[in-house]
Scaffold this active site. Structure first.
Site, short mmCIF file in Angstrom:
data_model
loop_
_atom_site.label_atom_id
_atom_site.label_comp_id
_atom_site.label_asym_id
_atom_site.label_seq_id
_atom_site.Cartn_x
_atom_site.Cartn_y
_atom_site.Cartn_z
N HIS A 1 0.98 -1.29 0.08
CA HIS A 1 -0.14 0.54 0.13
C HIS A 1 0.87 0.83 0.11
O HIS A 1 1.74 1.72 1.15
CB HIS A 1 -1.10 0.14 1.01
CG HIS A 1 -1.95 1.16 0.79
ND1 HIS A 1 -3.20 1.12 0.55
CD2 HIS A 1 -1.69 2.23 2.05
CE1 HIS A 1 -3.45 2.15 1.47
NE2 HIS A 1 -3.35 2.61 2.43
N GLY B 1 -0.32 8.08 9.47
CA GLY B 1 0.02 6.71 9.93
C GLY B 1 0.01 7.26 11.36
O GLY B 1 -0.03 8.07 12.50
N GLY B 2 -0.74 6.27 12.57
CA GLY B 2 -0.20 5.82 13.87
C GLY B 2 -1.73 6.06 14.64
O GLY B 2 -1.42 6.71 15.60
N ASP C 1 -8.92 1.24 5.66
CA ASP C 1 -7.29 1.30 5.87
C ASP C 1 -6.85 3.01 7.70
O ASP C 1 -7.99 3.65 7.68
CB ASP C 1 -6.58 2.85 5.04
CG ASP C 1 -5.21 3.52 5.05
OD1 ASP C 1 -4.27 2.91 5.77
OD2 ASP C 1 -5.26 4.02 4.14
C1 DX5 Z 1 -3.16 7.14 6.19
C2 DX5 Z 1 -2.87 6.61 5.17
C3 DX5 Z 1 -2.30 4.72 5.70
C4 DX5 Z 1 -1.37 4.97 7.21
C5 DX5 Z 1 -2.00 3.94 8.09
O1 DX5 Z 1 -3.64 8.85 5.83
O2 DX5 Z 1 -3.71 6.64 4.23
O3 DX5 Z 1 -1.94 4.24 4.80
O4 DX5 Z 1 -0.24 4.49 6.60
O5 DX5 Z 1 -1.47 3.84 9.03
P1 DX5 Z 1 -1.57 2.83 10.23
O6 DX5 Z 1 -1.84 1.82 9.91
O7 DX5 Z 1 -0.32 3.68 11.00
O8 DX5 Z 1 -2.99 3.58 11.03
ZN ZN Z 2 -3.55 4.91 2.75
#
Ligand code: DX5
Ligand code: ZN
Length: 213
Positions: free
Chosen positions: A31, A142-143, A173
């Site tokens: 991804h 993320g996170g 996601d």
């Molecule tokens: C956020 C992204 C995600 C992100 C998810 O805008 O689209 O793909 O990497 O990260 P986690 O799994 O850490 O929430």
């Molecule tokens: Zn994403």
């Protein structure tokens, strides 16, 4: 359940090794989060980096655009022949036209819904896409913590798809981990994206397997 590790949480200093490692660990897709600093307040990778990711990857790419000017970005990435291109319906006026543009490139089109975007917006496009990506965090980073209303949204989309597009894939996601994977499966999800849960785990194989409920 398929698993698509998001490289947003990988170590960018050794990105190709990270991609190879999650492929060996069982990833179904890689991804790739593309951000433009306009649609979301962050920037990530450009097409040259994704080219390197593709070279390192043993599985198809799953490209998630968090951008404005979507047709411009499609032209920039189409030569990489990802399996999916997902774009945010909040960022596009001509949704049907963009879906066709992606399909004309031989790439499977997918639309993304932000946490506050209702599934009713899929009413006139659900037959035309191969996948719907449900955001379970606000896009950009993320996170973050999983937003539980995504579960109800997934169920509603699954119900709508049963009659109108039975082969529709639903991807989730944001904030995905081993605690919510089972509920996501029961709601109707097919593909889980996981960034920090996989890359911060220390054992990619174990993390990916724990999501394959
Ligand atoms: C956020 C992204 C995600 C992100 C998810 O805008 O689209 O793909 O990497 O990260 P986690 O799994 O850490 O929430
Ligand atoms: Zn994403």
């Amino acid at each position: 359940m398929k698993v698509a590790p998001s490289i947003l949480s990988a170590d960018f200093g050794k990105l190709s090794d990270e991609v190879k490692a999650v492929c060996i660990a069982g990833a179904d897709y890689i991804h790739c989060d593309i951000m433009d600093g306009h649609f979301v307040p962050n920037m990530t990778m450009g097409p040259m980096v994704i080219e390197a990711v593709k070279k390192a990857s043993g599985v198809p790419l799953d490209i998630h655009f968090m951008v404005e000017n979507i047709p411009f970005f499609i032209d920039m990435y189409k030569h990489l022949k990802p399996e999916f291109i997902s774009f945010h319906i909040e960022a596009e006026k001509h949704i049907n036209r963009v879906i066709q543009k992606i399909r004309n490139e031989g790439i499977r089109p997918s639309v993304v819904l932000n946490p506050a975007t209702p599934p009713s917006l899929l009413e006139y496009i659900i037959e035309d896409v191969d996948m719907v990506l449900v955001m379970s965090v606000n896009p950009g980073f993320g996170g973050q913590k999983f937003i539980p209303s995504a579960l109800r949204k997934i169920s509603e989309i699954r119900e709508m798809a049963e009659k109108r597009n039975p082969s529709l894939l639903i991807e989730v996601d944001g904030g995905v981990n081993d605690k919510n994977a089972q509920a996501l499966l029961e709601a109707g999800a097919d593909i889980l994206v996981a960034g920090s849960y996989v890359f911060k785990s220390g054992d990619y194989k174990k993390a990916i397997e724990s999501l394959r409920v």
